[in-house]
Design a protein around this motif. Structure first.
Motif: not given
Length: 264
Positions: A219-231
């Motif tokens: 499970a990978t969570v990223t947050i950048k420039n006001g965007v959350i992505r979950i992989y």
């Protein structure tokens, strides 16, 4: 550390906890120390001399770091560290158990054991009292972040509902409610995995729909420039915008396998 291949239906004939070999004779006081503290602490810390007449006299500053899930221990944990590029915790090398492979950050490990992992060895957590805790400071002042964890969840126990894969919270003490937090909730086996982040003013919840148990996933969570992505396993499963201010959060209770909320 003993990593065993003994199955649950077999019984070990010999159980070994630790081994210490040296090319010199230990003094009496050191023999007492290694008996009381064990080889790992004996070789890594300056320790008080146990009382040879029974009991142990541990002076101030020699905090007992054996596994303990009490709030007293949690509030006494005062390690701080800043990320040197990344934190990469491994369990494959006995010299790096719980330690950042980049040499910057060590995780405190509570009530956990080693077992077969996704790649070589993994850390076995019981979902209740075992977990990792990272030092405060590792998320201070960040404007973007990635958290990536390889895990296998066997599902919730009969007495526990939803379970957190990680939880980074800002609190004044272990028993207080978080003022800001981010956590990845694995669900309860029926509801799907969700990621929640709040800076105390704004809050965003992202539902992935993932309900998988019993197999290795990343499970990978990223947050950048006001965007959350979950992989999951490198495939994007969810995406959401957020107005949470990461740099304002400063989490000081940073757990893997444990909730930051008392009583969860």
């Amino acid at each position: 550390k003993l990593v065993t291949g003994i199955s649950g239906s077999d019984k070990g004939r010999v159980m070994i906890d630790d081994v210490y070999l040296t090319t010199k004779v230990l003094e009496d006081s050191d023999v007492r120390k290694i008996e009381y503290y064990g080889a790992e602490r004996f070789t890594g810390e300056v320790l008080a001399d146990p009382n040879p007449n029974g009991g142990t006299e541990v002076g101030e500053g020699n905090v007992d770091l054996r596994p303990d899930s009490t709030d007293t221990l949690e509030d006494g944990y005062s390690e701080t560290a800043s990320v040197n590029g990344y934190v990469g915790t491994t369990f494959d090398d006995s010299a790096l158990i719980g330690k950042d492979s980049n040499g910057a950050v060590s995780a405190a490990i509570r009530n956990a054991s080693l077992s077969e992992g996704h790649i070589r060895y993994g850390l076995n957590l019981n979902g209740m009292t075992s977990y990792l805790r990272y030092p405060s400071g590792i998320m201070d002042g960040v404007n973007e972040m990635t958290v990536s964890i390889a895990y296998k969840w066997n599902g919730p126990s009969s007495t526990v509902g939803k379970q957190k894969l990680f939880d980074f919270s800002t609190k004044t003490s272990s028993v207080s409610s978080p003022s800001s937090y981010m956590y990845l909730d694995m669900g309860d086996g029926t509801s799907g995995m969700t990621f929640t982040v709040s800076d105390g003013k704004n809050k965003t919840i992202v539902d992935t729909g993932v309900k998988t148990t019993g197999e290795w996933l990343r499970a990978t969570v990223t947050i950048k420039n006001g965007v959350i992505r979950i992989y999951m396993n490198g495939e994007e499963k969810a995406k959401s915008s957020t107005n949470v201010n990461l740099a304002s959060m400063h989490p000081n209770f940073c757990y893997i396998g444990k909730s930051g909320t008392k009583g969860d």
